[in-house]
Design a protein around this motif. Structure first.
Motif, PDB file in Angstrom:
ATOM      1  N   ASP A 119      47.662  23.869  52.846  1.00  0.00           N
ATOM      2  CA  ASP A 119      47.964  23.925  51.420  1.00  0.00           C
ATOM      3  C   ASP A 119      48.279  22.537  50.861  1.00  0.00           C
ATOM      4  OD1 ASP A 119      47.615  26.631  51.657  1.00  0.00           O
ATOM      5  OD2 ASP A 119      49.730  27.159  51.325  1.00  0.00           O
ATOM      6  N   ALA A 120      49.093  21.790  51.600  1.00  0.00           N
ATOM      7  CA  ALA A 120      49.479  20.450  51.135  1.00  0.00           C
ATOM      8  C   ALA A 120      48.277  19.524  51.053  1.00  0.00           C
ATOM      9  CB  ALA A 120      50.548  19.863  52.057  1.00  0.00           C
ATOM     10  N   ARG A 121      47.381  19.603  52.037  1.00  0.00           N
ATOM     11  CA  ARG A 121      46.196  18.742  52.026  1.00  0.00           C
ATOM     12  C   ARG A 121      45.263  19.117  50.883  1.00  0.00           C
ATOM     13  NH1 ARG A 121      43.029  16.522  56.097  1.00  0.00           N
ATOM     14  NH2 ARG A 121      44.967  16.128  57.234  1.00  0.00           N
ATOM     15  N   LEU A 122      45.090  20.393  50.640  1.00  0.00           N
ATOM     16  CA  LEU A 122      44.214  20.823  49.552  1.00  0.00           C
ATOM     17  C   LEU A 122      44.739  20.347  48.201  1.00  0.00           C
ATOM     18  CD1 LEU A 122      43.371  24.461  50.714  1.00  0.00           C
ATOM     19  CD2 LEU A 122      41.803  22.513  50.651  1.00  0.00           C
ATOM     20  N   VAL A 123      46.053  20.424  48.008  1.00  0.00           N
ATOM     21  CA  VAL A 123      46.646  19.924  46.769  1.00  0.00           C
ATOM     22  C   VAL A 123      46.443  18.413  46.661  1.00  0.00           C
ATOM     23  CG1 VAL A 123      48.812  19.549  45.526  1.00  0.00           C
ATOM     24  CG2 VAL A 123      48.341  21.787  46.564  1.00  0.00           C
ATOM     25  N   HIS A 124      46.705  17.699  47.739  1.00  0.00           N
ATOM     26  CA  HIS A 124      46.548  16.241  47.736  1.00  0.00           C
ATOM     27  C   HIS A 124      45.103  15.850  47.450  1.00  0.00           C
ATOM     28  CE1 HIS A 124      45.565  12.393  49.734  1.00  0.00           C
ATOM     29  NE2 HIS A 124      46.721  12.000  49.227  1.00  0.00           N
ATOM     30  N   ASN A 125      44.159  16.478  48.135  1.00  0.00           N
ATOM     31  CA  ASN A 125      42.749  16.129  47.956  1.00  0.00           C
ATOM     32  C   ASN A 125      42.284  16.417  46.529  1.00  0.00           C
ATOM     33  OD1 ASN A 125      42.837  15.470  50.627  1.00  0.00           O
ATOM     34  ND2 ASN A 125      41.322  16.968  51.306  1.00  0.00           N
ATOM     35  N   TRP A 126      42.718  17.544  45.982  1.00  0.00           N
ATOM     36  CA  TRP A 126      42.385  17.897  44.595  1.00  0.00           C
ATOM     37  C   TRP A 126      42.863  16.796  43.652  1.00  0.00           C
ATOM     38  CZ3 TRP A 126      41.569  23.295  42.517  1.00  0.00           C
ATOM     39  CH2 TRP A 126      41.622  23.348  41.130  1.00  0.00           C
ATOM     40  N   ASN A 127      44.144  16.461  43.753  1.00  0.00           N
ATOM     41  CA  ASN A 127      44.730  15.505  42.819  1.00  0.00           C
ATOM     42  C   ASN A 127      44.275  14.070  43.056  1.00  0.00           C
ATOM     43  OD1 ASN A 127      46.125  17.479  41.423  1.00  0.00           O
ATOM     44  ND2 ASN A 127      47.964  17.286  42.685  1.00  0.00           N
ATOM     45  N   SER A 128      43.672  13.811  44.210  1.00  0.00           N
ATOM     46  CA  SER A 128      43.153  12.466  44.460  1.00  0.00           C
ATOM     47  C   SER A 128      41.838  12.205  43.734  1.00  0.00           C
ATOM     48  CB  SER A 128      42.956  12.256  45.970  1.00  0.00           C
ATOM     49  OG  SER A 128      41.903  13.057  46.471  1.00  0.00           O
ATOM     50  N   VAL A 129      41.158  13.279  43.288  1.00  0.00           N
ATOM     51  CA  VAL A 129      39.896  13.095  42.558  1.00  0.00           C
ATOM     52  C   VAL A 129      39.961  13.594  41.126  1.00  0.00           C
ATOM     53  CG1 VAL A 129      38.474  13.112  44.648  1.00  0.00           C
ATOM     54  CG2 VAL A 129      38.910  15.265  43.464  1.00  0.00           C
ATOM     55  N   VAL A 130      40.725  14.629  40.869  1.00  0.00           N
ATOM     56  CA  VAL A 130      40.791  15.231  39.530  1.00  0.00           C
ATOM     57  C   VAL A 130      41.883  14.552  38.714  1.00  0.00           C
ATOM     58  CG1 VAL A 130      41.201  17.353  38.226  1.00  0.00           C
ATOM     59  CG2 VAL A 130      39.972  17.452  40.418  1.00  0.00           C
ATOM     60  N   GLN A 131      41.535  14.151  37.503  1.00  0.00           N
ATOM     61  CA  GLN A 131      42.488  13.546  36.581  1.00  0.00           C
ATOM     62  C   GLN A 131      43.049  14.616  35.627  1.00  0.00           C
ATOM     63  OE1 GLN A 131      43.406  10.273  37.032  1.00  0.00           O
ATOM     64  NE2 GLN A 131      42.098  10.606  38.824  1.00  0.00           N
ATOM     65  N   PRO A 132      44.199  14.351  35.025  1.00  0.00           N
ATOM     66  CA  PRO A 132      44.826  15.364  34.162  1.00  0.00           C
ATOM     67  C   PRO A 132      43.944  15.875  33.026  1.00  0.00           C
ATOM     68  CG  PRO A 132      46.420  13.673  34.698  1.00  0.00           C
ATOM     69  CD  PRO A 132      45.096  13.188  35.223  1.00  0.00           C
ATOM     70  N   ASP A 133      43.038  15.027  32.490  1.00  0.00           N
ATOM     71  CA  ASP A 133      42.209  15.461  31.360  1.00  0.00           C
ATOM     72  C   ASP A 133      40.848  16.010  31.804  1.00  0.00           C
ATOM     73  OD1 ASP A 133      41.237  13.040  32.204  1.00  0.00           O
ATOM     74  OD2 ASP A 133      40.980  12.197  30.198  1.00  0.00           O
ATOM     75  N   ASP A 134      40.656  16.215  33.099  1.00  0.00           N
ATOM     76  CA  ASP A 134      39.414  16.794  33.620  1.00  0.00           C
ATOM     77  C   ASP A 134      39.458  18.326  33.547  1.00  0.00           C
ATOM     78  OD1 ASP A 134      38.584  14.241  34.211  1.00  0.00           O
ATOM     79  OD2 ASP A 134      38.952  14.398  36.368  1.00  0.00           O
ATOM     80  N   THR A 135      38.295  18.936  33.767  1.00  0.00           N
ATOM     81  CA  THR A 135      38.182  20.395  33.825  1.00  0.00           C
ATOM     82  C   THR A 135      37.702  20.799  35.218  1.00  0.00           C
ATOM     83  OG1 THR A 135      37.674  20.601  31.465  1.00  0.00           O
ATOM     84  CG2 THR A 135      36.998  22.423  32.887  1.00  0.00           C
ATOM     85  N   VAL A 136      38.315  21.828  35.768  1.00  0.00           N
ATOM     86  CA  VAL A 136      37.949  22.303  37.107  1.00  0.00           C
ATOM     87  C   VAL A 136      37.622  23.792  37.058  1.00  0.00           C
ATOM     88  CG1 VAL A 136      38.586  22.430  39.535  1.00  0.00           C
ATOM     89  CG2 VAL A 136      39.572  20.634  38.089  1.00  0.00           C
ATOM     90  N   LEU A 174      48.330  21.245  40.395  1.00  0.00           N
ATOM     91  CA  LEU A 174      46.964  20.746  40.442  1.00  0.00           C
ATOM     92  C   LEU A 174      46.544  20.159  39.101  1.00  0.00           C
ATOM     93  CD1 LEU A 174      45.507  23.804  42.373  1.00  0.00           C
ATOM     94  CD2 LEU A 174      45.962  21.544  43.327  1.00  0.00           C
ATOM     95  N   ASN A 175      45.980  18.962  39.139  1.00  0.00           N
ATOM     96  CA  ASN A 175      45.536  18.293  37.918  1.00  0.00           C
ATOM     97  C   ASN A 175      44.404  19.047  37.230  1.00  0.00           C
ATOM     98  OD1 ASN A 175      47.335  16.186  38.281  1.00  0.00           O
ATOM     99  ND2 ASN A 175      45.827  14.813  39.201  1.00  0.00           N
ATOM    100  N   GLY A 176      44.290  18.822  35.932  1.00  0.00           N
ATOM    101  CA  GLY A 176      43.143  19.303  35.183  1.00  0.00           C
ATOM    102  C   GLY A 176      43.358  20.627  34.478  1.00  0.00           C
ATOM    103  N   THR A 177      42.408  20.933  33.598  1.00  0.00           N
ATOM    104  CA  THR A 177      42.333  22.245  32.964  1.00  0.00           C
ATOM    105  C   THR A 177      41.567  23.150  33.908  1.00  0.00           C
ATOM    106  OG1 THR A 177      42.352  21.280  30.746  1.00  0.00           O
ATOM    107  CG2 THR A 177      41.450  23.516  30.973  1.00  0.00           C
ATOM    108  N   LYS A 178      42.177  24.243  34.339  1.00  0.00           N
ATOM    109  CA  LYS A 178      41.630  25.057  35.425  1.00  0.00           C
ATOM    110  C   LYS A 178      41.141  26.402  34.906  1.00  0.00           C
ATOM    111  CE  LYS A 178      45.638  24.102  36.980  1.00  0.00           C
ATOM    112  NZ  LYS A 178      46.028  22.776  36.443  1.00  0.00           N
TER     113      LYS A 178
END
Length: 213
Positions: A34-51, A72-76
């Motif tokens: 879980d921690a790695r998935l959150v880290h990996n997500w936020n390492s590429v997705v910026q707050p103003d991105d859409t996922v 998690l960063n972004g609009t989800k």
């Protein structure tokens, strides 16, 4: 702003580490996964991105895993999968859509359509469908949930569900469907630009489809 696609995080799913040799090798515990998935997500997705999350974000809408949505960063946006408690195949699953939206998804749906960006100036954007399920194929020996799969009408499909089984396949009609699940994309979301180029390369035979089954 960038648009991203992903699927099959399975946050909180400890049993998955036993069912999947790759996940078990990558993550000693579900907390580390879980921690790695959150880290990996936020390492590429910026707050103003859409996922776009194409299903199986977690296992049945548990409170502990849904609290991760806000981290998690972004609009989800969630296109629900068979392990999400808001999925249409779950009895009265529609009642749980508010649960996922309260957790931080701006919308929850069963299917969707979008476009991938053009690769060249004045070139048209590529229309793609989105579903948790591929046109055909499964992570098990037979295709499940046939009634929830989209019909192949020649439109490329982005999906999840199949985990390590394959990264992309071509249907009998010649239509490409691409698995955006984290198991094939370094346990992180994959960008619309990357997928647009990948689909073009597949169509032109520049890359070979990868099948892990």
């Amino acid at each position: 702003m960038t648009t991203w696609f992903t699927a099959d995080q399975h946050f909180g799913h400890a049993r998955l580490l036993e069912l999947s040799a790759a996940r078990g090798a990558a993550f000693p515990t579900v907390a580390e996964m879980d921690a790695r998935l959150v880290h990996n997500w936020n390492s590429v997705v910026q707050p103003d991105d859409t996922v776009w999350v194409l299903g199986d974000f977690d296992m049945h809408g548990k409170d502990a895993s849904l609290t991760l949505v806000e981290q998690l960063n972004g609009t989800k946006i969630l296109v629900s999968g068979n392990h999400d408690s808001c999925w249409a195949g779950v009895r009265e699953g529609w009642k749980n859509r508010e649960l996922y939206q309260s957790a931080g998804f701006v919308a929850v749906m069963d299917f969707a359509v979008t476009t991938l960006p053009p690769l060249r100036p004045q070139a048209p954007a590529t229309r793609v469908l989105m579903s948790h399920f591929p046109y055909a194929g499964d992570s098990q020996d037979e295709d499940r949930y046939a009634q929830f799969r989209l019909r192949d009408e020649g439109i490329p499909l982005l999906h999840g569900h199949v985990h390590e089984s394959f990264r992309e396949r071509r249907t009998k009609k010649g239509t490409w469907h691409i698995n955006v699940g984290v198991d094939w994309w370094d346990y992180a979301p994959v960008s619309a630009d990357t997928l647009a180029q990948h689909l073009e390369d597949l169509r032109r035979g520049r890359v070979e489809p990868v099948d892990g089954s």
